[in-house]
Design a protein around this motif. Structure first.
Motif: not given
Length: 281
Positions: A249-251, A261-267, A274-281
């Motif tokens: 869902h993001g964040g 501390r926990p790291a942002p998954l997107d980072e 990991v290519p951007p178009w794969i990250r949301d999946r």
């Protein structure tokens, strides 16, 4: 069963009327790889009249393909209405068309060789590097792109779509993420590379029930399973029947060993390539 194919001028005319390039105009090869074997067409150089005459003399019957009739298809119309008129005016028209098709096939072979040579300096695995691709002339860029897409089983987009693809991919800003789609595929640019793939299907966010002994088929993603490994991974003792699987869902943040501390998954995705178009999946 044996299918007898005569090349003649009708397919050449049809491809010409469709605006085909060299590959389309050269069309049927006399010898081509087909699965584990070969597809041979030894009679392409013979005219329909010659084959019919031989069959009559030998007492052989044949079955007419209804699509070859004047009302069956465009190719049938050309064979029934146009090529006889051409043959009356130019009796050698069929042989000339076959000879032209062979010349075009040879020219296409040379273009394929040129694309393979260009790929040696432009390709990076399954990707194309933008900088050296931009250094080629526009015709060589288009030739390499067609060859590359065909090698990945995606077919080539139309000429207009291909030109739009080159313009958007090569002229995009450094950090832009352009994408060009056509029915059989899409091309994306990221980190100075071009990626080709089949169109990504839509998927639902979930959640899906997912137990330690189960597997889950996620639309638009694939099959997800838990496989036993030694070393790093998930502790099976922490998994229970209430485990759920869902898309991001993001964040989201994740705690990794060695981090305060926990790291942002997107980072983490970005650092891991990991290519951007794969990250949301």
């Amino acid at each position: 069963a044996v299918q007898i194919c005569c090349w003649g001028q009708a397919p050449v005319l049809l491809q010409l009327l469709r605006g085909a390039g060299l590959r389309g105009l050269s069309a049927m090869p006399a010898r081509a790889v087909l699965g584990p074997g070969l597809h041979l067409r030894p009679m392409l150089g013979l005219t329909r009249r010659a084959l019919e005459a031989y069959c009559r003399e030998a007492g052989l019957g044949w079955v007419e393909d209804p699509m070859n009739g004047p009302d069956g298809s465009d190719r049938g119309y050309l064979r029934a209405r146009v090529t006889p008129a051409l043959a009356d005016r130019w009796p050698a028209a069929a042989r000339s068309a076959s000879r032209t098709a062979r010349h075009l096939a040879e020219a296409q072979g040379l273009l394929d060789d040129l694309a393979a040579a260009d790929a040696a300096t432009v390709a990076d695995g399954a990707c194309l590097r933008v900088a050296p691709l931009a250094g080629l002339s526009r015709p060589r860029q288009a030739n390499l792109l067609r060859w590359w897409l065909r090698g990945q089983g995606l077919g080539a987009p139309s000429t207009a779509r291909l030109e739009a693809c080159l313009r958007q991919m090569l002229d995009a800003r450094e950090h832009a993420l352009p994408v060009v789609r056509w029915p059989r595929g899409e091309i994306r640019r990221w980190r100075g590379r071009l990626y080709a793939m089949r169109p990504m299907p839509a998927t639902a966010p979930g959640p899906w029930a997912f137990g330690p002994e189960a597997e889950c088929s996620v639309p638009g993603v694939g099959r997800v399973v838990l496989a036993p490994v030694r070393g790093e991974g998930l502790d099976p003792g922490r998994l229970d029947a209430s485990l759920r699987l869902q898309l991001r869902h993001g964040g989201e943040r994740i705690q990794l060993a060695g981090l305060a501390r926990p790291a942002p998954l997107d980072e983490l995705f970005r650092k891991s390539g990991v290519p951007p178009w794969i990250r949301d999946r």
